[in-house]
Design a protein around this motif. Structure first.
Motif, PDB file in Angstrom:
ATOM      1  N   ARG A  18      -4.410  12.818   3.433  1.00  0.00           N
ATOM      2  CA  ARG A  18      -4.206  11.246   3.021  1.00  0.00           C
ATOM      3  C   ARG A  18      -3.448  11.317   1.723  1.00  0.00           C
ATOM      4  O   ARG A  18      -3.789  12.469   0.902  1.00  0.00           O
ATOM      5  N   VAL A  19      -3.057  10.269   1.177  1.00  0.00           N
ATOM      6  CA  VAL A  19      -2.276  10.474  -0.071  1.00  0.00           C
ATOM      7  C   VAL A  19      -2.969   9.003  -0.962  1.00  0.00           C
ATOM      8  O   VAL A  19      -3.223   8.136  -0.355  1.00  0.00           O
ATOM      9  N   ARG A  20      -3.451   9.373  -2.376  1.00  0.00           N
ATOM     10  CA  ARG A  20      -3.870   8.197  -3.118  1.00  0.00           C
ATOM     11  C   ARG A  20      -2.610   8.120  -4.354  1.00  0.00           C
ATOM     12  O   ARG A  20      -2.411   8.994  -4.781  1.00  0.00           O
ATOM     13  N   GLY A  50       0.796  -1.128  -0.052  1.00  0.00           N
ATOM     14  CA  GLY A  50      -0.078  -0.014  -0.043  1.00  0.00           C
ATOM     15  C   GLY A  50       0.867   1.275  -0.181  1.00  0.00           C
ATOM     16  O   GLY A  50       2.070   1.120  -0.535  1.00  0.00           O
ATOM     17  N   VAL A  51       0.340   2.277   0.325  1.00  0.00           N
ATOM     18  CA  VAL A  51       1.085   3.825   0.410  1.00  0.00           C
ATOM     19  C   VAL A  51       0.732   4.145   1.807  1.00  0.00           C
ATOM     20  O   VAL A  51      -0.303   4.215   2.395  1.00  0.00           O
ATOM     21  N   MET A  52       1.639   5.016   2.519  1.00  0.00           N
ATOM     22  CA  MET A  52       1.607   5.356   3.791  1.00  0.00           C
ATOM     23  C   MET A  52       2.691   6.704   3.876  1.00  0.00           C
ATOM     24  O   MET A  52       3.563   6.631   3.202  1.00  0.00           O
ATOM     25  N   PHE A  53       2.316   7.575   4.636  1.00  0.00           N
ATOM     26  CA  PHE A  53       3.083   8.655   5.060  1.00  0.00           C
ATOM     27  C   PHE A  53       4.284   7.972   6.100  1.00  0.00           C
ATOM     28  O   PHE A  53       4.127   7.212   6.636  1.00  0.00           O
ATOM     29  N   VAL A  54       5.606   8.737   5.708  1.00  0.00           N
ATOM     30  CA  VAL A  54       6.611   8.370   6.320  1.00  0.00           C
ATOM     31  C   VAL A  54       7.314   9.542   7.039  1.00  0.00           C
ATOM     32  O   VAL A  54       8.287   9.536   7.685  1.00  0.00           O
ATOM     33  N   ASN A  55       6.802  10.548   6.989  1.00  0.00           N
ATOM     34  CA  ASN A  55       7.447  12.130   7.421  1.00  0.00           C
ATOM     35  C   ASN A  55       6.910  12.173   8.882  1.00  0.00           C
ATOM     36  O   ASN A  55       5.855  11.710   9.286  1.00  0.00           O
ATOM     37  N   ALA A  56       7.819  12.799   9.614  1.00  0.00           N
ATOM     38  CA  ALA A  56       7.385  13.257  11.041  1.00  0.00           C
ATOM     39  C   ALA A  56       6.689  14.475  11.148  1.00  0.00           C
ATOM     40  O   ALA A  56       6.666  15.107   9.800  1.00  0.00           O
ATOM     41  N   THR A  57       5.704  14.656  12.013  1.00  0.00           N
ATOM     42  CA  THR A  57       4.985  16.031  11.872  1.00  0.00           C
ATOM     43  C   THR A  57       5.372  16.527  13.388  1.00  0.00           C
ATOM     44  O   THR A  57       5.585  16.057  14.326  1.00  0.00           O
ATOM     45  N   ALA A  58       4.879  18.145  13.268  1.00  0.00           N
ATOM     46  CA  ALA A  58       5.167  18.613  14.620  1.00  0.00           C
ATOM     47  C   ALA A  58       3.814  18.558  15.554  1.00  0.00           C
ATOM     48  O   ALA A  58       2.852  17.854  14.913  1.00  0.00           O
ATOM     49  N   GLU A  59       3.902  18.788  16.811  1.00  0.00           N
ATOM     50  CA  GLU A  59       3.055  18.555  17.590  1.00  0.00           C
ATOM     51  C   GLU A  59       1.630  19.563  17.318  1.00  0.00           C
ATOM     52  O   GLU A  59       0.355  19.195  17.494  1.00  0.00           O
ATOM     53  N   ASP A  96       6.350  12.442  -7.654  1.00  0.00           N
ATOM     54  CA  ASP A  96       7.491  12.205  -6.570  1.00  0.00           C
ATOM     55  C   ASP A  96       6.752  11.479  -5.579  1.00  0.00           C
ATOM     56  O   ASP A  96       5.529  11.470  -5.544  1.00  0.00           O
ATOM     57  N   ASN A  97       7.516  11.187  -4.326  1.00  0.00           N
ATOM     58  CA  ASN A  97       6.982  10.748  -3.324  1.00  0.00           C
ATOM     59  C   ASN A  97       6.929  11.989  -2.213  1.00  0.00           C
ATOM     60  O   ASN A  97       6.946  11.485  -1.058  1.00  0.00           O
ATOM     61  N   ASN A  98       6.862  12.912  -2.508  1.00  0.00           N
ATOM     62  CA  ASN A  98       6.674  14.108  -1.621  1.00  0.00           C
ATOM     63  C   ASN A  98       5.920  15.323  -2.221  1.00  0.00           C
ATOM     64  O   ASN A  98       5.909  15.524  -3.346  1.00  0.00           O
ATOM     65  N   LEU A  99       5.090  16.029  -1.188  1.00  0.00           N
ATOM     66  CA  LEU A  99       4.567  17.429  -1.831  1.00  0.00           C
ATOM     67  C   LEU A  99       4.653  18.359  -0.514  1.00  0.00           C
ATOM     68  O   LEU A  99       4.116  17.853   0.396  1.00  0.00           O
ATOM     69  N   GLY A 100       4.860  19.406  -0.861  1.00  0.00           N
ATOM     70  CA  GLY A 100       4.646  20.546   0.344  1.00  0.00           C
ATOM     71  C   GLY A 100       3.142  21.061   0.310  1.00  0.00           C
ATOM     72  O   GLY A 100       2.401  21.164  -0.631  1.00  0.00           O
ATOM     73  N   ASN A 124       5.870   6.430   0.949  1.00  0.00           N
ATOM     74  CA  ASN A 124       6.775   5.480   0.248  1.00  0.00           C
ATOM     75  C   ASN A 124       6.477   5.422  -1.092  1.00  0.00           C
ATOM     76  O   ASN A 124       5.249   5.895  -1.654  1.00  0.00           O
ATOM     77  N   GLU A 125       7.373   4.773  -2.232  1.00  0.00           N
ATOM     78  CA  GLU A 125       6.959   4.555  -3.520  1.00  0.00           C
ATOM     79  C   GLU A 125       6.273   3.520  -3.496  1.00  0.00           C
ATOM     80  O   GLU A 125       6.375   2.451  -3.072  1.00  0.00           O
TER      81      GLU A 125
END
Length: 379
Positions: free
Chosen positions: A133-135, A36-45, A97-101, A64-65
């Motif tokens: 979420r990411v699709r 599947g696809v899942m977020f791998v970045n850390a986030t702020a409180e 790509d596998n990221n977006l701001g 993840n790719e």
């Protein structure tokens, strides 16, 4: 009889070859990625969202790719919502790509949809959650039905009361010219789409900001407001493209130091009638980087998001004695640090600490004049 046996054997052999030829036909069936696809970045409180930082990068989402085992590209669509079930959502953007701001402004829009309206009669009305979420889908239009959707990620956001924001808005002048569209801004020669420069404080006339001029021969003017051309300043030279560092109203269209484009620190003093452009290319330096304090690691400018970016392995370092800094042109003449470890930047500021060793996506956002910010996101 022997001849007949040989003839029958030839028929059987030919039939066998034909059967093998048919069995070799391949039918390709693409399958969803089992992981599947899942977020791998850390986030702020939490994320404090203000009008003054609306154009800044709030968070860079990384995932993840995905491999659909199909001979086609994979497209990722980042979605934001004010509700956890995504019964309604906004498409933040799509990318290969596998990221977006995501900018502060985009988060503010979702927060307002969630009802964070600063109603003083509601307990903590300006604090709540928004969701992302990411699709991932095969191809470029998502029409083939082969896709995967991540679990929703919730972020805590705060919309401060107006009086709690970081003071009055700084005075601004604006720059417009022939470079805007080619450089990721809205429109050429349009006051309403002018790029702001900010003064140091109310009542002061020393304006500054960073502007990307991605054309061969930039021409531009300074405007006292973004509502029209009245009172505009140009260069005091004799022809368009002059660069004398002297302002005149109306003057000719101003140019750059060498007549070519680049990413410039722009300064203007509307009382002294002077201006200057310094071309800058940014990098990261420090004992948290692989090359230490000996040399920079260059960043790359992203015109769509108006940020400088870099992915780099960093080691854990504690500020202010250690860490990293941003500097321009491989020299210390222009360097930026963080005196309060709050994500906002100051020229000649303190080193920036790295909380733990790892691979990081580093961003530097100089698009909001005198409100410069950065992020360190562990991958």
């Amino acid at each position: 009889m022997k001849k007949l046996s040989i003839f029958l054997l030839m028929i059987i052999t030919f039939a066998g070859f034909t059967s093998c030829e048919q069995d070799d036909d391949v039918v390709f069936v693409a399958q969803p990625d089992p992981d599947g696809v899942m977020f791998v970045n850390a986030t702020a409180e939490s994320y404090t969202l203000t009008n003054q930082t609306a154009n800044n990068l709030a968070e860079r989402f990384v995932w993840n790719e995905v491999d659909f085992a199909a001979p086609t590209t994979v497209t990722y669509e980042l979605q934001g919502s004010s509700v956890s079930d995504f019964s309604t959502f906004t498409t933040i953007g799509t990318t290969g790509d596998n990221n977006l701001g995501v900018t502060v402004r985009q988060m503010m829009s979702l927060a307002m949809e969630a009802g964070l309206d600063n109603d003083p009669e509601t307990e903590m009305p300006n604090t709540g959650q928004i969701y992302f979420r990411v699709r991932a889908y095969a191809g470029t239009d998502g029409s083939n039905g082969l896709n995967a959707v991540s679990e929703a990620m919730s972020l805590n956001v705060i919309l401060p009361e107006a009086e709690e924001e970081t003071g009055p808005e700084l005075p601004k002048i604006y720059v417009t010219g022939n470079f805007a569209v080619a450089s990721g801004y809205e429109a050429d020669w349009t006051p309403e789409a002018g790029i702001p420069l900010a003064a140091a404080a109310d009542g002061q006339t020393n304006y500054e900001g960073f502007i990307y001029m991605n054309v061969d021969t930039p021409n531009y003017k300074f405007l006292p407001t973004n509502e029209g051309w009245d009172g505009n300043w140009g260069d005091a030279g004799d022809a368009d493209g002059a660069y004398t560092e002297v302002l005149e109203s109306p003057g000719v269209n101003a140019g750059t130091p060498d007549g070519t484009g680049g990413y410039f620190l722009v300064k203007a003093d509307t009382e002294a009638l002077t201006y200057s452009l310094t071309e800058t290319n940014w990098g990261v330096i420090g004992n948290a980087t692989p090359t230490g304090w000996d040399s920079d690691t260059d960043m790359v400018y992203d015109a769509d998001n108006k940020i400088w970016t870099l992915t780099l392995d960093l080691t854990q370092q504690e500020a202010p004695d250690n860490g990293i800094k941003f500097r321009a042109n491989d020299a210390w003449d222009l360097n930026i640090g963080d005196n309060d470890a709050d994500g906002t930047m100051e020229f000649n500021g303190q080193n920036i600490g790295v909380p733990e060793s790892g691979n990081y996506t580093i961003t530097l956002d100089l698009s909001n004049p005198r409100m410069y910010t950065y992020t360190l996101t562990k991958n």
